[in-house]
Write a protein that holds these residues in place. Sequence first.
Motif, PDB file in Angstrom:
ATOM      1  N   PHE A 118     -93.769  20.122 -11.847  1.00  0.00           N
ATOM      2  CA  PHE A 118     -93.477  19.904 -13.172  1.00  0.00           C
ATOM      3  C   PHE A 118     -94.620  19.125 -13.864  1.00  0.00           C
ATOM      4  O   PHE A 118     -95.282  19.279 -14.946  1.00  0.00           O
ATOM      5  N   LYS A 119     -95.202  18.128 -13.157  1.00  0.00           N
ATOM      6  CA  LYS A 119     -96.409  17.325 -13.918  1.00  0.00           C
ATOM      7  C   LYS A 119     -97.700  17.830 -13.643  1.00  0.00           C
ATOM      8  O   LYS A 119     -98.516  17.902 -14.642  1.00  0.00           O
ATOM      9  N   ILE A 120     -98.146  18.349 -12.500  1.00  0.00           N
ATOM     10  CA  ILE A 120     -99.350  19.133 -12.428  1.00  0.00           C
ATOM     11  C   ILE A 120     -99.450  20.356 -12.958  1.00  0.00           C
ATOM     12  O   ILE A 120    -100.362  21.086 -13.344  1.00  0.00           O
ATOM     13  N   GLY A 121     -98.153  21.150 -12.853  1.00  0.00           N
ATOM     14  CA  GLY A 121     -97.946  22.454 -13.553  1.00  0.00           C
ATOM     15  C   GLY A 121     -98.326  23.334 -12.546  1.00  0.00           C
ATOM     16  O   GLY A 121     -98.556  24.756 -12.973  1.00  0.00           O
ATOM     17  N   CYS A 148     -91.849  17.820  -6.826  1.00  0.00           N
ATOM     18  CA  CYS A 148     -91.334  17.674  -8.249  1.00  0.00           C
ATOM     19  C   CYS A 148     -92.960  17.208  -9.080  1.00  0.00           C
ATOM     20  O   CYS A 148     -93.014  17.707 -10.365  1.00  0.00           O
ATOM     21  N   VAL A 149     -93.575  16.539  -8.747  1.00  0.00           N
ATOM     22  CA  VAL A 149     -94.908  16.077  -9.231  1.00  0.00           C
ATOM     23  C   VAL A 149     -95.808  17.357  -9.336  1.00  0.00           C
ATOM     24  O   VAL A 149     -96.336  17.649 -10.406  1.00  0.00           O
TER      25      VAL A 149
END
Length: 381
Positions: free
Chosen positions: A340-343, A336-337
Motif C-alpha cells: 500500500f505505501k510503497i505501491g 502492507c507497507v
Amino acid sequence: MASAVQTVCGQAYGAKKYAAMGIICQRAIVLHIGASVILTFLYWYSDTVLQAIGQSASIAEQGQVFARGLIPQLYAFAISCPMQRFLQAQNIVNPLAYISVGVFLLHILLSWLAVDVLGYGLLGASLTLSLSWWILTILNGLYIVLSPSCKETWTGLSTKALKGIWPYFKITAASAVMLCLEIWYNQGLVLISGLLPNAAIALDSISICMNYWNWDINFVLGFSAAASVRVSNELGAGHPKLTKFSVIVVNATSIFISTVFTAIVIICRSLLIKAFSTDAEVIQAGSSLIPLLAISIFLNGIQPILSGVAIGSGWQHIVAYVNLTTYYIIGLPIGCVLGFKIGLGVEGIWWGMVVGVLLQTITLIILTARTNWDLEVINPQ
C-alpha cells in the motif's frame, strides 16, 4: 486441534501404550464438539462478521447461506479429524486413502445433482459437503470399531476420556493456535488484496497463484503428517537416533520434490495463469507473481515438514509464538507497507508472506538442529 492427537497418540503408540490411544481419541472428540458448538454461532451469524471485516452486503449474504449449510460439517470434523489422526498414529493410512477416494467420487456426483440438476445453488453445495463429510466420518468410525487392526487401540467408549481434560486441552489449544495462525495468515492475504486499487485484477491474479500454492501445500502436508507420525512414534519408543534420522530423511525427500515443482512453475510461468484466465491484465499480473510463487513452493518443501516435526515432538506452544512473531508482527506489516505505501500492490503483499515464512523456516531449522533428541526421549509430551 486434532494435531494434538498426532502428538499424544503417536507417542503412546511408540511406547506400546495401546489402550490409552482410544481414550485420547475420545477425549479429543469431546473437546472438538465443544469447539464446534462455539463455531456454530460464528457460522450462523457470518453475515454480520463478513460485513464487519469490509465485505459487501450482497457477498456477506451469500456467504452466510453457504456457511449455514456447513454447520453439520463442523460436527463431522469434530469426530472425523481425531479418528483420522488416531489411525495415522498407528501407521494405518491405506484404508483412510481408499475411503477418502470413494467418498470424493460420491461427493462429485452429489454436488452435480444438488447444484446442476436440482438447482439448489450455494446451499446445495454446502449441504453436500456436510453430507459427504458425515459419510466419511461414519465409514472411518466403522473401520475403527470393526477392523482387527484397531482391536488393541480401540477398546470401546469409556468415561476415562472425561478425566485429564485440562492437561490435554492445553496442548490442544496450542495446536489450534499454531495452525490457525498459519492458515489465517495465508487466507488473509486474499482479503487484504481486495483492498488494493484495481482490486478485481489483484484478486484474480493472487487467487490463481494461491490455487497452485494450495495444490502444492496439500501434497506436502502428506510429508508433514508422515514426519509427525514417525517422530512421535520413535520418541515414544525411546529411539533418539531413529528420530533424528527420520527428520533428515523426510526433509531431504520433501526438498527434492519441491525443487522439481519449483522448476516446473518457473518453466511454465505464463501458461499457469492462462490455464485460468484469458484476460491480458490478469495474465500479466499473475505472471509477475510467478517468481514469488516459486519461492513459496520451495519453502513448502521445508516449513511444513518442520511443523510436522514440531507436532510429533509436542512443541506446538513454541511454534505458536514463532508463527505469531514471524507472520503477524513481522511479515504482515512488511506486506502492507510494500503493497500500500510503497505501491508494489499484490506483489508487495506476497513479499510480506515470503519474508514471514522465510523467518519462520529459519527459526524452525535452528530449533530442530539444536534439539537434543536424547532429552526429548526422556521427557516426551
